[in-house]
Design a protein around this motif. Sequence first.
Motif, PDB file in Angstrom:
ATOM      1  N   TRP A   1       6.134   2.123  -9.574  1.00  0.00           N
ATOM      2  CA  TRP A   1       5.973   0.745  -9.109  1.00  0.00           C
ATOM      3  C   TRP A   1       5.405  -0.165 -10.194  1.00  0.00           C
ATOM      4  CZ3 TRP A   1       3.257   2.816  -4.119  1.00  0.00           C
ATOM      5  CH2 TRP A   1       4.232   3.299  -3.232  1.00  0.00           C
ATOM      6  N   ASP A   2       4.379   0.296 -10.901  1.00  0.00           N
ATOM      7  CA  ASP A   2       3.782  -0.541 -11.945  1.00  0.00           C
ATOM      8  C   ASP A   2       4.796  -0.859 -13.039  1.00  0.00           C
ATOM      9  OD1 ASP A   2       1.279  -0.759 -10.769  1.00  0.00           O
ATOM     10  OD2 ASP A   2       0.476   1.003 -11.793  1.00  0.00           O
ATOM     11  N   ASP A   3       5.559   0.138 -13.456  1.00  0.00           N
ATOM     12  CA  ASP A   3       6.548  -0.077 -14.512  1.00  0.00           C
ATOM     13  C   ASP A   3       7.608  -1.080 -14.056  1.00  0.00           C
ATOM     14  OD1 ASP A   3       5.207   1.764 -16.057  1.00  0.00           O
ATOM     15  OD2 ASP A   3       6.555   3.428 -15.573  1.00  0.00           O
ATOM     16  N   PHE A   4       8.051  -0.942 -12.820  1.00  0.00           N
ATOM     17  CA  PHE A   4       9.053  -1.874 -12.306  1.00  0.00           C
ATOM     18  C   PHE A   4       8.516  -3.296 -12.280  1.00  0.00           C
ATOM     19  CE2 PHE A   4      10.558  -4.378  -8.720  1.00  0.00           C
ATOM     20  CZ  PHE A   4      11.918  -4.455  -9.001  1.00  0.00           C
ATOM     21  N   LEU A   5       7.315  -3.475 -11.754  1.00  0.00           N
ATOM     22  CA  LEU A   5       6.756  -4.822 -11.650  1.00  0.00           C
ATOM     23  C   LEU A   5       6.538  -5.440 -13.025  1.00  0.00           C
ATOM     24  CD1 LEU A   5       4.222  -4.326  -8.720  1.00  0.00           C
ATOM     25  CD2 LEU A   5       6.394  -5.561  -8.655  1.00  0.00           C
ATOM     26  N   ASP A   6       6.163  -4.645 -14.011  1.00  0.00           N
ATOM     27  CA  ASP A   6       5.989  -5.178 -15.359  1.00  0.00           C
ATOM     28  C   ASP A   6       7.299  -5.748 -15.894  1.00  0.00           C
ATOM     29  OD1 ASP A   6       3.305  -4.604 -15.442  1.00  0.00           O
ATOM     30  OD2 ASP A   6       3.524  -2.744 -16.583  1.00  0.00           O
TER      31      ASP A   6
ATOM     32  N   ILE B   1      -1.986  -8.106 -12.510  1.00  0.00           N
ATOM     33  CA  ILE B   1      -2.725  -9.208 -13.126  1.00  0.00           C
ATOM     34  C   ILE B   1      -3.673  -8.675 -14.198  1.00  0.00           C
ATOM     35  CG2 ILE B   1      -4.471 -10.982 -12.702  1.00  0.00           C
ATOM     36  CD1 ILE B   1      -3.150 -11.488  -9.995  1.00  0.00           C
ATOM     37  N   MET B   2      -4.304  -7.543 -13.949  1.00  0.00           N
ATOM     38  CA  MET B   2      -5.226  -6.993 -14.945  1.00  0.00           C
ATOM     39  C   MET B   2      -4.485  -6.586 -16.217  1.00  0.00           C
ATOM     40  SD  MET B   2      -8.294  -4.242 -14.492  1.00  0.00           S
ATOM     41  CE  MET B   2      -7.244  -2.845 -14.136  1.00  0.00           C
ATOM     42  N   ARG B   3      -3.298  -6.014 -16.080  1.00  0.00           N
ATOM     43  CA  ARG B   3      -2.533  -5.667 -17.284  1.00  0.00           C
ATOM     44  C   ARG B   3      -2.137  -6.922 -18.056  1.00  0.00           C
ATOM     45  NH1 ARG B   3      -0.253  -2.193 -13.542  1.00  0.00           N
ATOM     46  NH2 ARG B   3       1.685  -3.384 -13.393  1.00  0.00           N
ATOM     47  N   ARG B   4      -1.754  -7.963 -17.347  1.00  0.00           N
ATOM     48  CA  ARG B   4      -1.429  -9.228 -18.015  1.00  0.00           C
ATOM     49  C   ARG B   4      -2.654  -9.790 -18.730  1.00  0.00           C
ATOM     50  NH1 ARG B   4       2.715 -12.578 -16.282  1.00  0.00           N
ATOM     51  NH2 ARG B   4       1.983 -13.904 -17.993  1.00  0.00           N
TER      52      ARG B   4
ATOM     53  N   GLU C   1     -13.155  -7.317 -23.108  1.00  0.00           N
ATOM     54  CA  GLU C   1     -13.185  -6.309 -22.057  1.00  0.00           C
ATOM     55  C   GLU C   1     -12.627  -6.930 -20.776  1.00  0.00           C
ATOM     56  OE1 GLU C   1     -16.323  -3.147 -20.142  1.00  0.00           O
ATOM     57  OE2 GLU C   1     -16.984  -5.216 -20.410  1.00  0.00           O
ATOM     58  N   VAL C   2     -11.592  -6.316 -20.236  1.00  0.00           N
ATOM     59  CA  VAL C   2     -11.007  -6.732 -18.957  1.00  0.00           C
ATOM     60  C   VAL C   2     -11.026  -5.516 -18.046  1.00  0.00           C
ATOM     61  CG1 VAL C   2      -8.976  -7.635 -17.779  1.00  0.00           C
ATOM     62  CG2 VAL C   2      -9.506  -8.414 -20.101  1.00  0.00           C
TER      63      VAL C   2
ATOM     64  N   ASP D   1      -2.405 -17.470 -13.626  1.00  0.00           N
ATOM     65  CA  ASP D   1      -2.685 -18.799 -14.174  1.00  0.00           C
ATOM     66  C   ASP D   1      -4.070 -19.289 -13.769  1.00  0.00           C
ATOM     67  OD1 ASP D   1      -0.204 -18.810 -15.346  1.00  0.00           O
ATOM     68  OD2 ASP D   1       0.729 -20.114 -13.849  1.00  0.00           O
ATOM     69  N   ALA D   2      -4.491 -18.971 -12.544  1.00  0.00           N
ATOM     70  CA  ALA D   2      -5.829 -19.369 -12.095  1.00  0.00           C
ATOM     71  C   ALA D   2      -6.902 -18.678 -12.925  1.00  0.00           C
ATOM     72  CB  ALA D   2      -6.004 -19.034 -10.614  1.00  0.00           C
ATOM     73  N   LEU D   3      -6.676 -17.412 -13.256  1.00  0.00           N
ATOM     74  CA  LEU D   3      -7.633 -16.692 -14.095  1.00  0.00           C
ATOM     75  C   LEU D   3      -7.686 -17.292 -15.496  1.00  0.00           C
ATOM     76  CD1 LEU D   3      -9.568 -14.344 -14.614  1.00  0.00           C
ATOM     77  CD2 LEU D   3      -7.568 -12.910 -15.096  1.00  0.00           C
ATOM     78  N   VAL D   4      -6.530 -17.591 -16.069  1.00  0.00           N
ATOM     79  CA  VAL D   4      -6.485 -18.183 -17.408  1.00  0.00           C
ATOM     80  C   VAL D   4      -7.242 -19.508 -17.429  1.00  0.00           C
ATOM     81  CG1 VAL D   4      -4.971 -19.218 -19.143  1.00  0.00           C
ATOM     82  CG2 VAL D   4      -4.342 -17.043 -18.076  1.00  0.00           C
ATOM     83  N   ALA D   5      -7.011 -20.342 -16.436  1.00  0.00           N
ATOM     84  CA  ALA D   5      -7.674 -21.646 -16.391  1.00  0.00           C
ATOM     85  C   ALA D   5      -9.188 -21.494 -16.299  1.00  0.00           C
ATOM     86  CB  ALA D   5      -7.146 -22.455 -15.210  1.00  0.00           C
ATOM     87  N   GLN D   6      -9.656 -20.532 -15.505  1.00  0.00           N
ATOM     88  CA  GLN D   6     -11.102 -20.344 -15.349  1.00  0.00           C
ATOM     89  C   GLN D   6     -11.727 -19.805 -16.632  1.00  0.00           C
ATOM     90  OE1 GLN D   6     -12.946 -21.005 -12.217  1.00  0.00           O
ATOM     91  NE2 GLN D   6     -14.448 -21.069 -13.879  1.00  0.00           N
ATOM     92  N   VAL D   7     -11.063 -18.859 -17.279  1.00  0.00           N
ATOM     93  CA  VAL D   7     -11.593 -18.309 -18.530  1.00  0.00           C
ATOM     94  C   VAL D   7     -11.646 -19.390 -19.607  1.00  0.00           C
ATOM     95  CG1 VAL D   7     -11.133 -16.681 -20.409  1.00  0.00           C
ATOM     96  CG2 VAL D   7     -10.912 -15.940 -18.036  1.00  0.00           C
ATOM     97  N   GLU D   8     -10.610 -20.209 -19.680  1.00  0.00           N
ATOM     98  CA  GLU D   8     -10.605 -21.272 -20.683  1.00  0.00           C
ATOM     99  C   GLU D   8     -11.700 -22.298 -20.420  1.00  0.00           C
ATOM    100  OE1 GLU D   8      -6.641 -22.783 -20.645  1.00  0.00           O
ATOM    101  OE2 GLU D   8      -5.868 -21.188 -21.958  1.00  0.00           O
ATOM    102  N   ALA D   9     -12.048 -22.481 -19.152  1.00  0.00           N
ATOM    103  CA  ALA D   9     -13.070 -23.473 -18.805  1.00  0.00           C
ATOM    104  C   ALA D   9     -14.483 -22.947 -18.982  1.00  0.00           C
ATOM    105  CB  ALA D   9     -12.868 -23.938 -17.363  1.00  0.00           C
ATOM    106  N   THR D  10     -14.703 -21.656 -18.728  1.00  0.00           N
ATOM    107  CA  THR D  10     -16.074 -21.132 -18.679  1.00  0.00           C
ATOM    108  C   THR D  10     -16.339 -19.984 -19.647  1.00  0.00           C
ATOM    109  OG1 THR D  10     -15.444 -19.689 -16.821  1.00  0.00           O
ATOM    110  CG2 THR D  10     -16.398 -21.835 -16.282  1.00  0.00           C
ATOM    111  N   GLY D  11     -15.331 -19.537 -20.382  1.00  0.00           N
ATOM    112  CA  GLY D  11     -15.543 -18.491 -21.375  1.00  0.00           C
ATOM    113  C   GLY D  11     -15.390 -17.085 -20.849  1.00  0.00           C
TER     114      GLY D  11
END
Length: 253
Positions: free
Chosen positions: A64-69, A100-103, A112-113, A210-220
């Motif tokens: 499943w993970d490989d397919f979704l990737d 999302i974690m792999r992305r 560290e993720v 995208d929500a995670l990216v926006a939050q990381v860019e805003a708060t580090g």
Amino acid sequence: MIALGAVVIIGGGCYGAFYAAQLQRARNDGTVTYERLLVVDRDPACQVATQDPAPDRDVVVAEWDDFLDRWLDPDVRRTGDRPDMIVPSPLMPHLMANWIMRRARDRWPEREVRTVPAAVPLGTPFDMLHGDGTRYVSFADWLCPTHCIEPGLCPATRAPRTWEMGEAVEAWTHARGTERPTAGPALFTCRHVAYGVGMYPAARAFEGFDALVAQVEATGSADLVVGSVSACHGAIGLIRVAEQGVASAVEAR
């Protein structure tokens, strides 16, 4: 008629076989139309694969993970009037949180993720923290009917359903946001479409990332709440992206 793009069914066993048959029934009677039905299972001899072939159904032999990737490509997956959809299995792991974690690890290889425990209770009648850090929750403290579509009138209590898991997870996320930067929730909300089959849009994966990216860019650094939910039940995970340099510091010890 409900018009869909590609529909992916996670798992080709007993649940997947039921979902595939019901969707083909819905297509035959004009309730639903879809471009392609993909059933994903690592077993080439899964239950769906042993059935008579259908012209609009493919069995994809893959993890499943490989397919979704491969399949979850924002440049390919469709939204709008004919969205691509995912039919989850009730027994599958937290696939979308893992995706999302792999992305995130690809996006921030120097950081560290990781997942962190969803330690704070949600407060639902069933509320259990699993050993892997995922919190499993439910408004039901009774045995639900198989393939329940979660109607407005609960078939178990025979009373109006006054709860909505997505709202509870949103409130839980807001509370976490008072403690540290928190994005989301990225909710993969399974809704009934036809004949006992629920699904969610594939595009929810991109929105969550995208929500995670926006939050990381805003708060580090940031957490992302990921919920695989229906109206009544859910699995809640937390993905944490550390500040710049944390990964190298951990590796140096």
